[in-house]
Design a protein around this motif. Structure first.
Motif, PDB file in Angstrom:
ATOM      1  N   ASP A 123     -10.505   0.459  -0.912  1.00 23.77           N
ATOM      2  CA  ASP A 123     -11.865   0.151  -0.463  1.00 23.77           C
ATOM      3  C   ASP A 123     -12.868   0.815  -1.407  1.00 23.77           C
ATOM      4  OD1 ASP A 123     -14.239  -0.395   0.796  1.00 23.77           O
ATOM      5  OD2 ASP A 123     -13.609   0.319   2.779  1.00 23.77           O
ATOM      6  N   TYR A 124     -13.290   0.084  -2.425  1.00 27.78           N
ATOM      7  CA  TYR A 124     -14.194   0.636  -3.429  1.00 27.78           C
ATOM      8  C   TYR A 124     -15.581   0.923  -2.855  1.00 27.78           C
ATOM      9  CZ  TYR A 124     -10.857  -0.239  -7.196  1.00 27.78           C
ATOM     10  OH  TYR A 124      -9.759  -0.204  -8.017  1.00 27.78           O
ATOM     11  N   GLN A 156       0.811  -1.206   0.000  1.00 29.25           N
ATOM     12  CA  GLN A 156       0.000   0.000   0.000  1.00 29.25           C
ATOM     13  C   GLN A 156       0.849   1.263   0.000  1.00 29.25           C
ATOM     14  OE1 GLN A 156      -2.962   0.065   3.077  1.00 29.25           O
ATOM     15  NE2 GLN A 156      -3.851  -1.894   2.483  1.00 29.25           N
ATOM     16  N   VAL A 157       0.254   2.302  -0.587  1.00 29.91           N
ATOM     17  CA  VAL A 157       0.809   3.645  -0.455  1.00 29.91           C
ATOM     18  C   VAL A 157       0.645   4.069   1.003  1.00 29.91           C
ATOM     19  CG1 VAL A 157       0.508   6.056  -1.136  1.00 29.91           C
ATOM     20  CG2 VAL A 157       0.246   4.224  -2.831  1.00 29.91           C
ATOM     21  N   LYS A 158       1.693   4.640   1.604  1.00 29.48           N
ATOM     22  CA  LYS A 158       1.577   5.071   2.994  1.00 29.48           C
ATOM     23  C   LYS A 158       2.508   6.246   3.259  1.00 29.48           C
ATOM     24  CE  LYS A 158       3.680   3.164   6.331  1.00 29.48           C
ATOM     25  NZ  LYS A 158       4.123   2.299   7.448  1.00 29.48           N
ATOM     26  N   GLU A 159       2.145   7.049   4.251  1.00 26.91           N
ATOM     27  CA  GLU A 159       2.991   8.158   4.648  1.00 26.91           C
ATOM     28  C   GLU A 159       4.176   7.617   5.439  1.00 26.91           C
ATOM     29  OE1 GLU A 159       2.417  12.224   7.215  1.00 26.91           O
ATOM     30  OE2 GLU A 159       0.856  11.704   5.741  1.00 26.91           O
ATOM     31  N   ASP A 211     -12.531   9.335   1.970  1.00 28.53           N
ATOM     32  CA  ASP A 211     -11.619   9.808   3.009  1.00 28.53           C
ATOM     33  C   ASP A 211     -10.359   8.956   3.060  1.00 28.53           C
ATOM     34  OD1 ASP A 211     -12.740   7.469   3.891  1.00 28.53           O
ATOM     35  OD2 ASP A 211     -13.333   8.237   5.875  1.00 28.53           O
ATOM     36  N   LEU A 212     -10.038   8.304   1.928  1.00 27.36           N
ATOM     37  CA  LEU A 212      -8.942   7.350   1.874  1.00 27.36           C
ATOM     38  C   LEU A 212      -7.684   7.983   1.288  1.00 27.36           C
ATOM     39  CD1 LEU A 212     -10.962   4.343   0.418  1.00 27.36           C
ATOM     40  CD2 LEU A 212     -10.234   4.623   2.795  1.00 27.36           C
ATOM     41  N   LEU A 213      -6.531   7.584   1.804  1.00 28.50           N
ATOM     42  CA  LEU A 213      -5.269   7.999   1.214  1.00 28.50           C
ATOM     43  C   LEU A 213      -5.131   7.392  -0.180  1.00 28.50           C
ATOM     44  CD1 LEU A 213      -2.481   9.342   1.389  1.00 28.50           C
ATOM     45  CD2 LEU A 213      -1.649   7.264   2.537  1.00 28.50           C
ATOM     46  N   ASP A 214      -5.467   6.116  -0.311  1.00 30.36           N
ATOM     47  CA  ASP A 214      -5.423   5.399  -1.584  1.00 30.36           C
ATOM     48  C   ASP A 214      -6.814   4.825  -1.828  1.00 30.36           C
ATOM     49  OD1 ASP A 214      -5.050   3.770  -3.765  1.00 30.36           O
ATOM     50  OD2 ASP A 214      -3.295   2.726  -2.965  1.00 30.36           O
ATOM     51  N   TRP A 215      -7.563   5.423  -2.767  1.00 31.61           N
ATOM     52  CA  TRP A 215      -8.955   5.025  -2.975  1.00 31.61           C
ATOM     53  C   TRP A 215      -9.107   3.586  -3.429  1.00 31.61           C
ATOM     54  CZ3 TRP A 215      -9.967   3.478  -7.932  1.00 31.61           C
ATOM     55  CH2 TRP A 215      -9.193   4.000  -8.964  1.00 31.61           C
ATOM     56  N   ARG A 216      -8.057   2.988  -3.942  1.00 24.57           N
ATOM     57  CA  ARG A 216      -8.148   1.616  -4.449  1.00 24.57           C
ATOM     58  C   ARG A 216      -8.216   0.572  -3.335  1.00 24.57           C
ATOM     59  NH1 ARG A 216      -3.042   2.539  -8.274  1.00 24.57           N
ATOM     60  NH2 ARG A 216      -2.465   3.512  -6.295  1.00 24.57           N
TER      61      ARG A 216
END
Length: 316
Positions: A238-239, A184-187, A231-236
Motif C-alpha cells: 500500500d504505497y 504476500q509476505v506473512k507471519e 505500519d505495514l509488514l510489507d510496505w509494497r
C-alpha cells in the motif's frame, strides 16, 4: 572502443522508469535506441558476425539501425518475452529457444559496452539463496533464514526463531479468479505448517522487529537511501500509507553495498533493509532490476540524472 555511440535500452513498451531516463539522455543529446525482445522477429532483426575483434554487425528496429560495435552502454530493464503465436507449440518452443540463445547471446556479448546490468548477472542475482549468501559474505546483518521443502525442518525453525515470516522465493504472475495478485509476505506459526510444504521450496525468515524500512538504490558508485515509514509488514502492499525521508546509511552498510554488487558483477541494485528498534540495518534482499524512479519526486534525490550519467559513461 568508441563510447560515443548510442545507449541501448532493452525493455517493454510500458516502462515509465525507462521513459524518464531516455528523456534525460535525449535532453543531453545522447543518442538512444530502444528495443523489446517481444518485437522479435516482427519489427526487430539482427546480423552478428564473429571477427577477431569480437562480434560485429547490427540490430535493426522499426526506426533505426544500431552498429553493435558502437553501443556505449546497455540499460537492461524489463523486456517482454519472446513470443511466436503464429507457430505450432513445438515450432514455437524451438523458435523461442533459438531466439533466446541467438539474439539474447548477441545482446550479452557487446565488447566495450557498460551493462546496467548484464542480463546474465541479473539472472545470477535473482536467486534469493544466492543473494542471501552473498549478503553474508559482503558483511550485512541477515536475519536467520531457512529454505526448505521439509515440513519438520520448517516447524523446528519457527519454534526456534519465531516470530517467522514466509516469503516467496520469486514473484511470478499469480491469478485468483482471473485477477492478478502477488503472494504476500506473512507471519506463519508452527501449527500452520503441514505436508503441503513438501510440495515445493519455501523460504522462512526470522521477523525483524522493525522501526522502519529503508530502500537503498545504488547507481554506479552513487548511493541513495530512503527511509520508508509505515505500519505495514510489507510496505509494497500500500504505497498510499508510506512516508519517505532521505537518510545516510551507516559506513559499514555503504561498504557492504558495493561489495555485494561486486560479488555479482552488478553496477545497479535496489536494496531493501529493515531497521530494528536499536537502529541496526538488516539486509532483506537486493533486486538487480528493481524499481526506483518513484522515489525521486518523493525525495528530490537526483536519481534519473545519476542513471543518465552512468549510461552516458560520465561515471562508471
Amino acid at each position: 572502443m568508441s563510447h560515443t555511440g548510442p545507449v541501448l535500452v532493452v525493455t517493454m513498451k510500458d516502462d515509465p522508469t525507462a521513459d524518464l531516463v531516455i528523456r534525460e539522455l535525449h535532453d543531453r543529446a545522447v543518442p538512444v535506441a530502444r528495443l523489446d525482445s517481444g518485437d522479435f522477429p516482427a519489427t526487430l532483426s539482427f546480423a552478428a558476425y564473429l571477427t577477431p575483434e569480437g562480434l560485429e554487425g547490427s540490430l535493426t528496429t522499426a526506426t533505426r539501425t544500431v552498429d553493435l560495435t558502437r553501443i556505449r552502454s546497455l540499460y537492461y530493464r524489463r523486456p517482454s518475452g519472446f513470443a511466436f503465436p503464429h507457430l505450432s507449440e513445438d515450432d514455437a518452443r524451438f523458435a523461442l529457444t533459438q531466439a533466446r540463445y541467438g539474439l539474447g547471446g548477441v545482446v550479452a556479448s557487446l565488447a566495450g559496452c557498460l551493462y546496467v546490468n548484464h542480463p546474465h548477472r541479473i539472472g545470477d542475482a535473482e536467486f534469493k539463496p544466492s543473494g542471501l549468501a552473498a549478503a553474508v559474505t559482503a558483511g550485512f546483518r541477515v536475519p536467520s533464514t531457512l529454505v526448505t521443502s521439509d515440513p519438520g525442518a520448517a516447524r523446528s525453525f519457527i519454534q526456534q526463531h519465531g516470530p517467522v515470516l514466509y516469503k516467496p522465493l520469486s514473484t511470478p504472475l499469480y491469478r485468483v479468479d482471473g485477477v492478478s495478485c502477488t503472494v504476500q509476505v506473512k507471519e506463519v506459526t508452527a501449527e500452520e505448517i503441514d505436508d503441503r510444504v513438501s510440495g515445493t521450496a519455501h523460504l522462512f525468515q526470522q521477523r525483524v522487529h522493525k522501526s522502519a524500512d529503508v530502500r537503498v538504490t545504488v547507481i554506479g558508485d552513487r548511493v541513495f537511501a530512503v527511509r520508508i515509514d509505515s505500519d505495514l509488514l510489507d510496505w509494497r502492499t500500500d504505497y498510499n500509507r508510506l512516508a519517505y525521508s532521505v537518510v545516510q546509511p551507516p559506513p559499514q552498510v555503504t561498504s557492504a553495498l558495493l561489495r555485494y554488487l561486486s560479488l555479482f558483477g552488478l553496477v545497479f541494485g535496489a536494496f531493501d533493509f529493515a531497521v530494528d528498534q536499536a537502529g541496526t540495518w538488516w539486509f532483506l534482499e537486493c533486486n538487480p532490476s528493481g524499481q526506483w524512479a518513484w522515489l525521486e519526486p518523493e525525495t528530490g534525490l537526483p536519481m534519473v540524472s545519476a542513471m543518465a550519467d552512468l549510461l552516458e559513461r560520465n561515471s562508471a
